[in-house]
Design a protein around this motif. Structure first.
Motif, PDB file in Angstrom:
ATOM      1  N   SER A   1      39.165  43.945  40.333  1.00 62.51           N
ATOM      2  CA  SER A   1      39.172  42.585  39.779  1.00 62.51           C
ATOM      3  C   SER A   1      37.987  41.780  40.293  1.00 62.51           C
ATOM      4  O   SER A   1      37.353  41.028  39.544  1.00 62.51           O
ATOM      5  CB  SER A   1      40.482  41.880  40.135  1.00 62.51           C
TER       6      SER A   1
ATOM      7  N   ASN B   1      34.949  40.131  37.913  1.00 66.86           N
ATOM      8  CA  ASN B   1      34.641  38.700  37.835  1.00 66.86           C
ATOM      9  C   ASN B   1      33.316  38.351  38.497  1.00 66.86           C
ATOM     10  O   ASN B   1      32.612  37.450  38.034  1.00 66.86           O
ATOM     11  CB  ASN B   1      35.764  37.883  38.474  1.00 66.86           C
TER      12      ASN B   1
ATOM     13  N   THR C   1      39.310  36.498  34.698  1.00 67.58           N
ATOM     14  CA  THR C   1      38.274  37.341  34.101  1.00 67.58           C
ATOM     15  C   THR C   1      38.548  37.571  32.621  1.00 67.58           C
ATOM     16  O   THR C   1      37.649  37.460  31.780  1.00 67.58           O
ATOM     17  CB  THR C   1      38.201  38.698  34.825  1.00 67.58           C
TER      18      THR C   1
ATOM     19  N   PRO D   1      34.666  32.276  35.459  1.00 67.83           N
ATOM     20  CA  PRO D   1      34.169  32.735  36.760  1.00 67.83           C
ATOM     21  C   PRO D   1      34.856  31.964  37.882  1.00 67.83           C
ATOM     22  O   PRO D   1      34.749  30.743  37.961  1.00 67.83           O
ATOM     23  CB  PRO D   1      32.669  32.406  36.698  1.00 67.83           C
TER      24      PRO D   1
ATOM     25  N   SER E   1      33.387  42.941  32.691  1.00 67.18           N
ATOM     26  CA  SER E   1      32.659  41.708  33.016  1.00 67.18           C
ATOM     27  C   SER E   1      32.136  40.959  31.793  1.00 67.18           C
ATOM     28  O   SER E   1      31.512  39.904  31.929  1.00 67.18           O
ATOM     29  CB  SER E   1      31.473  42.030  33.940  1.00 67.18           C
TER      30      SER E   1
ATOM     31  N   VAL F   1      33.203  37.032  31.242  1.00 66.22           N
ATOM     32  CA  VAL F   1      32.584  36.168  32.247  1.00 66.22           C
ATOM     33  C   VAL F   1      31.081  36.090  32.007  1.00 66.22           C
ATOM     34  O   VAL F   1      30.461  35.031  32.164  1.00 66.22           O
ATOM     35  CB  VAL F   1      32.883  36.689  33.674  1.00 66.22           C
TER      36      VAL F   1
END
Length: 319
Positions: free
Chosen positions: A16, A20, A98, A103, A227, A230
């Protein structure tokens, strides 16, 4: 069984965290179209992993307790049940953010998780005064410093170019941009990996070095697979940016993160990165206030969300 659960919960937290955080150092590369998304995330993965591997040589001095800087007694904080509850709550809070494209700070999520499990464990004996330095100060200080610095650096670069008509070598600008992104990502890998490793140090099968490498791999996987949302928020939604704006924001992020580490300033890398990007957008009048307020709200909600999940998880594990 508890130790296996702790190991899996810590891997989840590392995944995680990577999902993020890994892109934050390279968000300006993608946002300014200095690189593609694929190149940016690969550069982030490589440099973050390099920072994590470097941490294996400095493990003795970099491993930090996740006890929340005196929020509760170590005797409680060192139990497997407490570790599991905090790891699951932190990882879940960060992953939810996320998937929504926000963010957030893993450290703030961690603080909230410690508070939640701590309240269940010892009630109001929890040291709430420590929250000032671990949560409130970074929340306030980071954007307050980063926004004007980001705006100032970009304005200064534009003014200097206007005043002196300096020739701009785009290849040099881009090289500096990639270097600044590498510094931010390397520093994050160096600092964050040992913190997460501290969760599994009670598992005697792990050496510190082996634990760091395992956590680094999970962080890299999270960044590579999760990702994107984000990335879009930080690279495109906060503000549109050109090459100079992107480099200006990343210089501010890199300098502040390194200075904070050296002088012990309680700033959040996440908040500094977002603040500097927002700051350069203010000068060009392209900052999206609605998105920035949404991100700010997600920062405020981080602690109570993690606290609720952690408290429930810890109570269930006690039962």
């Amino acid at each position: 069984m508890l130790l296996i659960s702790l190991f899996l919960a810590t891997l989840f937290l590392a995944y995680s965290n990577g999902a993020n955080d890994n892109f934050k150092g390279v968000a300006t590369l993608f946002g300014s179209r200095t690189s593609s998304y694929q190149t940016a995330i690969l550069w982030a993965t490589f440099t973050t992993f390099a920072g994590a591997i470097t941490a294996t040589f400095l493990a003795g001095t970099l491993i930090q307790s996740f006890s929340g800087e005196g929020l509760l007694p170590d005797a409680i904080a060192n139990s497997p049940e407490f570790h599991i509850a905090v790891a699951i709550a932190t990882g879940l809070t960060v992953l939810i953010a996320t998937l929504m494209g926000f963010p957030v700070s893993t450290t703030h999520s961690l603080t909230g998780a410690i508070v939640g499990a701590g309240l269940v464990a010892i009630g109001l004996q929890l040291n709430f005064a420590a929250l000032g330095t671990s949560f409130i100060l970074p929340l306030l200080l980071s954007p307050i410093i980063a926004i004007p610095l980001g705006a100032g650096i970009y304005w200064l670069s534009g003014y200097t170019n206007y005043k002196w008509h300096l020739p701009i070598n785009q290849k040099i600008v881009d090289a500096c941009h990639f270097l600044s992104a590498a510094i931010v990502s390397f520093a994050r890998g160096l600092n964050d990996t040992p913190k997460i490793v501290s969760f599994i140090l009670i598992i005697e099968y792990f050496s510190i070095q082996g634990g760091i490498i395992t956590i680094a791999l999970a962080m890299a996987l999270g960044g590579l697979l999760n990702s994107q949302k984000v990335a879009v928020t930080m690279s495109e939604k906060i503000t549109s940016m050109n090459h100079t704006q992107g480099l200006s924001a990343n210089i501010v992020t890199g300098v502040l993160v390194i200075a904070a580490s050296q002088f012990g300033l309680p700033v959040s890398t996440t908040h500094v990165s977002v603040g500097s990007i927002f700051g350069v957008g203010l000068i060009s009048k392209k900052s999206n206030m609605r998105v920035f307020y949404q991100i700010l709200l997600s920062w405020i909600l981080t602690l109570p969300t993690a606290a609720i999940i952690s408290g429930i998880t810890y109570r269930l594990l006690q039962g």
